[in-house]
Scaffold this motif. Sequence first.
Motif, mmCIF file in Angstrom:
data_model
loop_
_atom_site.group_PDB
_atom_site.id
_atom_site.type_symbol
_atom_site.label_atom_id
_atom_site.label_comp_id
_atom_site.label_asym_id
_atom_site.label_seq_id
_atom_site.Cartn_x
_atom_site.Cartn_y
_atom_site.Cartn_z
ATOM 1 N N ASN A 114 62.877 40.582 -6.233
ATOM 2 C CA ASN A 114 61.423 40.676 -6.401
ATOM 3 C C ASN A 114 60.738 39.334 -6.584
ATOM 4 N N VAL A 115 61.432 38.359 -7.158
ATOM 5 C CA VAL A 115 60.794 37.065 -7.425
ATOM 6 C C VAL A 115 61.336 35.964 -6.513
ATOM 7 N N GLU A 116 62.650 35.753 -6.556
ATOM 8 C CA GLU A 116 63.210 34.725 -5.672
ATOM 9 C C GLU A 116 62.918 35.048 -4.213
ATOM 10 N N GLY A 117 62.989 36.341 -3.862
ATOM 11 C CA GLY A 117 62.712 36.737 -2.483
ATOM 12 C C GLY A 117 61.322 36.342 -2.032
ATOM 13 N N VAL A 118 60.359 36.433 -2.935
ATOM 14 C CA VAL A 118 58.987 36.027 -2.625
ATOM 15 C C VAL A 118 58.904 34.514 -2.453
ATOM 16 N N LEU A 119 59.540 33.778 -3.355
ATOM 17 C CA LEU A 119 59.509 32.313 -3.269
ATOM 18 C C LEU A 119 60.157 31.826 -1.980
ATOM 19 N N TYR A 120 61.351 32.337 -1.679
ATOM 20 C CA TYR A 120 62.051 31.882 -0.481
ATOM 21 C C TYR A 120 61.292 32.267 0.785
ATOM 22 N N GLY A 121 60.669 33.435 0.764
ATOM 23 C CA GLY A 121 59.872 33.835 1.916
ATOM 24 C C GLY A 121 58.678 32.919 2.116
ATOM 25 N N ALA A 122 58.025 32.591 1.020
ATOM 26 C CA ALA A 122 56.866 31.702 1.098
ATOM 27 C C ALA A 122 57.279 30.310 1.578
ATOM 28 N N GLN A 123 58.408 29.832 1.092
ATOM 29 C CA GLN A 123 58.888 28.523 1.539
ATOM 30 C C GLN A 123 59.187 28.528 3.030
ATOM 31 N N ALA A 124 59.837 29.606 3.496
ATOM 32 C CA ALA A 124 60.151 29.712 4.921
ATOM 33 C C ALA A 124 58.878 29.768 5.750
ATOM 34 N N ALA A 125 57.903 30.555 5.267
ATOM 35 C CA ALA A 125 56.640 30.666 5.985
ATOM 36 C C ALA A 125 55.949 29.311 6.089
ATOM 37 N N ALA A 126 55.886 28.606 4.983
ATOM 38 C CA ALA A 126 55.189 27.320 4.952
ATOM 39 C C ALA A 126 55.838 26.297 5.864
ATOM 40 N N SER A 127 57.139 26.445 6.100
ATOM 41 C CA SER A 127 57.856 25.459 6.920
ATOM 42 C C SER A 127 57.492 25.570 8.401
ATOM 43 N N VAL A 128 56.944 26.718 8.802
ATOM 44 C CA VAL A 128 56.627 26.899 10.233
ATOM 45 C C VAL A 128 55.155 27.201 10.491
ATOM 46 N N MET A 129 54.373 27.426 9.443
ATOM 47 C CA MET A 129 52.961 27.770 9.610
ATOM 48 C C MET A 129 52.094 26.544 9.835
ATOM 49 N N ALA A 130 51.082 26.716 10.674
ATOM 50 C CA ALA A 130 50.047 25.701 10.831
ATOM 51 C C ALA A 130 48.948 25.965 9.806
ATOM 52 N N PRO A 131 48.083 24.982 9.548
ATOM 53 C CA PRO A 131 46.937 25.229 8.671
ATOM 54 C C PRO A 131 46.152 26.452 9.162
ATOM 55 N N GLY A 132 45.712 27.273 8.208
ATOM 56 C CA GLY A 132 45.042 28.523 8.544
ATOM 57 C C GLY A 132 45.940 29.724 8.365
ATOM 58 N N GLY A 133 47.222 29.476 8.081
ATOM 59 C CA GLY A 133 48.159 30.565 7.849
ATOM 60 C C GLY A 133 47.853 31.314 6.567
ATOM 61 N N SER A 134 48.339 32.557 6.491
ATOM 62 C CA SER A 134 48.072 33.402 5.327
ATOM 63 C C SER A 134 49.338 34.112 4.893
ATOM 64 N N ILE A 135 49.637 34.034 3.604
ATOM 65 C CA ILE A 135 50.785 34.709 3.000
ATOM 66 C C ILE A 135 50.259 35.727 1.996
ATOM 67 N N VAL A 136 50.800 36.937 2.039
ATOM 68 C CA VAL A 136 50.440 37.951 1.046
ATOM 69 C C VAL A 136 51.713 38.476 0.394
ATOM 70 N N ASN A 137 51.738 38.448 -0.925
ATOM 71 C CA ASN A 137 52.873 38.943 -1.704
ATOM 72 C C ASN A 137 52.549 40.309 -2.287
ATOM 73 N N MET A 138 53.574 41.097 -2.515
ATOM 74 C CA MET A 138 53.373 42.396 -3.144
ATOM 75 C C MET A 138 53.669 42.295 -4.637
ATOM 76 N N ALA A 139 52.602 42.349 -5.432
ATOM 77 C CA ALA A 139 52.756 42.433 -6.879
ATOM 78 C C ALA A 139 52.689 43.913 -7.242
ATOM 79 N N SER A 140 52.061 44.268 -8.326
ATOM 80 C CA SER A 140 51.942 45.666 -8.743
ATOM 81 C C SER A 140 51.010 45.738 -9.936
ATOM 82 N N VAL A 141 50.394 46.900 -10.129
ATOM 83 C CA VAL A 141 49.625 47.107 -11.351
ATOM 84 C C VAL A 141 50.537 46.953 -12.567
ATOM 85 N N ALA A 142 51.856 47.118 -12.339
ATOM 86 C CA ALA A 142 52.827 46.936 -13.417
ATOM 87 C C ALA A 142 52.886 45.492 -13.900
ATOM 88 N N ALA A 143 52.311 44.577 -13.134
ATOM 89 C CA ALA A 143 52.224 43.184 -13.573
ATOM 90 C C ALA A 143 51.160 43.020 -14.652
#
Length: 275
Positions: free
Chosen positions: A141-170
């Motif tokens: 739930n946490v590391e998976g989000v970080l690693y995904g974001a890092q991977a996304a940032a490594s290939v995204m151009a400016p203007g890219g958008s990342i959305v994570n799934m949190a929860s009302v449980a947060a």
Amino acid sequence: MSTTREHEHPGRVDGTLMAVDHPDLRGKVAVVTGAGKGMGARFSAALARRGVNVVGADIDTTLMSESATAVGLEHSDVEGAGVVVGAPVDVRDRDAQQKLAETAVREFGKVDLWINNAGIFPEAAATDIPVSQVQATLSINVEGVLYGAQAAASVMAPGGSIVNMASVAALRVRRGRAAYCSSKAAVAHLTECLAVEFGDLGIRVNAIAPGFVDTEMTRWVQDDPQALEAALGNIPLHRLGSPEEIVGPMLFLLSDSARYVTGTVLSVDGGSRHV
């Protein structure tokens, strides 16, 4: 607004496709983790319907393949629909997430959008949470989000958008879900941290915090009349949300309509965070 389904099962709503459209999404490329079923599959389908090419990833490759095929059949008559390509990923593995990003670039030439959706929903009394549950919950739930974001940032151009799934449980306590609640609180704050640093790259990072939604994950509530009554009593709108009601806010955050929105955790919970 009443529907037949509401009368059949109080508190539920139908899954009617929302009319919301974002023309700016057409031609973009998205990666969605945990896309073999549930909300991940819904996100992939919604994006493809709107002309986005999607790499849907899941640890269960058979399930992911079936999901990608189903989306293709569903949208066979939709002019300009994007395609969904299935790919394997274990979100706990940073290298696997990087390979996923590279797969998307190889398939479609770029990555514009990334949804960190994969997650687990464990249960245990706080006094009984085993080490294995803590490790699994935080790594997925946490590391998976970080690693995904890092991977996304490594290939995204400016203007890219990342959305994570949190929860009302947060934002509020749920008995028996301490590991889960803690992990989603971490996702919410991680989203804010990433938004600040990824802003230097021109990449937006936001999160959605769903409440009770009519999915497999909430089946235990829906099948228990007393639990359902208690749940609805804590939701100001007095009903569960439909998956399509999460899709709309997701499309908004991914789109240019939200191009000045970053570091936001958008609650989509019928108001339950206030009760």
